[in-house]
Scaffold this motif. Structure first.
Motif, PDB file in Angstrom:
ATOM      1  N   MET A  35      31.456  46.092  41.444  1.00  0.00           N
ATOM      2  CA  MET A  35      31.392  46.153  39.986  1.00  0.00           C
ATOM      3  C   MET A  35      31.556  47.599  39.502  1.00  0.00           C
ATOM      4  N   SER A  36      31.068  48.561  40.280  1.00  0.00           N
ATOM      5  CA  SER A  36      31.233  49.968  39.898  1.00  0.00           C
ATOM      6  C   SER A  36      32.695  50.400  39.997  1.00  0.00           C
ATOM      7  N   GLN A  37      33.481  49.614  40.727  1.00  0.00           N
ATOM      8  CA  GLN A  37      34.916  49.892  40.848  1.00  0.00           C
ATOM      9  C   GLN A  37      35.725  49.161  39.779  1.00  0.00           C
ATOM     10  N   GLY A  38      35.023  48.499  38.839  1.00  0.00           N
ATOM     11  CA  GLY A  38      35.699  47.855  37.718  1.00  0.00           C
ATOM     12  C   GLY A  38      35.864  46.349  37.830  1.00  0.00           C
ATOM     13  N   MET A  39      35.340  45.735  38.864  1.00  0.00           N
ATOM     14  CA  MET A  39      35.456  44.279  39.007  1.00  0.00           C
ATOM     15  C   MET A  39      34.353  43.578  38.222  1.00  0.00           C
ATOM     16  N   SER A  40      34.635  42.358  37.805  1.00  0.00           N
ATOM     17  CA  SER A  40      33.584  41.530  37.215  1.00  0.00           C
ATOM     18  C   SER A  40      32.739  40.965  38.351  1.00  0.00           C
ATOM     19  N   LYS A  41      31.615  40.363  38.000  1.00  0.00           N
ATOM     20  CA  LYS A  41      30.749  39.798  39.040  1.00  0.00           C
ATOM     21  C   LYS A  41      31.493  38.704  39.813  1.00  0.00           C
ATOM     22  N   ARG A  42      32.245  37.871  39.098  1.00  0.00           N
ATOM     23  CA  ARG A  42      33.002  36.799  39.747  1.00  0.00           C
ATOM     24  C   ARG A  42      34.047  37.370  40.697  1.00  0.00           C
ATOM     25  N   GLU A  43      34.757  38.397  40.250  1.00  0.00           N
ATOM     26  CA  GLU A  43      35.754  39.037  41.107  1.00  0.00           C
ATOM     27  C   GLU A  43      35.104  39.666  42.341  1.00  0.00           C
ATOM     28  N   ALA A  44      33.941  40.260  42.148  1.00  0.00           N
ATOM     29  CA  ALA A  44      33.218  40.864  43.266  1.00  0.00           C
ATOM     30  C   ALA A  44      32.828  39.795  44.290  1.00  0.00           C
ATOM     31  N   GLU A  45      32.327  38.660  43.810  1.00  0.00           N
ATOM     32  CA  GLU A  45      31.961  37.561  44.712  1.00  0.00           C
ATOM     33  C   GLU A  45      33.189  37.076  45.484  1.00  0.00           C
ATOM     34  N   GLU A  46      34.307  36.942  44.800  1.00  0.00           N
ATOM     35  CA  GLU A  46      35.539  36.504  45.455  1.00  0.00           C
ATOM     36  C   GLU A  46      35.997  37.519  46.494  1.00  0.00           C
ATOM     37  N   GLN A  47      35.865  38.803  46.178  1.00  0.00           N
ATOM     38  CA  GLN A  47      36.251  39.849  47.132  1.00  0.00           C
ATOM     39  C   GLN A  47      35.360  39.802  48.371  1.00  0.00           C
ATOM     40  N   ILE A  48      34.085  39.569  48.171  1.00  0.00           N
ATOM     41  CA  ILE A  48      33.162  39.454  49.311  1.00  0.00           C
ATOM     42  C   ILE A  48      33.580  38.286  50.197  1.00  0.00           C
ATOM     43  N   ASP A  49      33.937  37.164  49.578  1.00  0.00           N
ATOM     44  CA  ASP A  49      34.393  36.012  50.360  1.00  0.00           C
ATOM     45  C   ASP A  49      35.643  36.368  51.164  1.00  0.00           C
ATOM     46  N   ARG A  50      36.575  37.084  50.546  1.00  0.00           N
ATOM     47  CA  ARG A  50      37.793  37.501  51.261  1.00  0.00           C
ATOM     48  C   ARG A  50      37.449  38.466  52.392  1.00  0.00           C
TER      49      ARG A  50
END
Length: 62
Positions: A35-50
């Motif tokens: 999120m500090s890199q500009g992602m939303s919480k949903r995007e962050a969760e998706e990135q973690i999954d990836r």
């Protein structure tokens, strides 16, 4: 150094809870990092999954 088979393979409920708490804290920290890199919480969760899929495919998590 002695090896305690029971402790290694049969953790107590307290030890399990400590591990769960640690995983939750690490997950929150990773979300905050993304999120500090500009992602939303949903995007962050998706990135973690990836990330998990990528690391699993590389053999980091087994």
């Amino acid at each position: 150094m002695t090896f305690n088979f029971e402790k290694a393979f049969f953790p107590t409920e307290e030890e399990k809870q400590i591990q769960i708490d640690l995983l939750h804290r690490l997950h929150k920290e990773r979300i905050a990092k993304y999120m500090s890199q500009g992602m939303s919480k949903r995007e962050a969760e998706e990135q973690i999954d990836r990330d998990v899929i990528e690391f699993t495919n590389r053999g980091y998590y087994s």
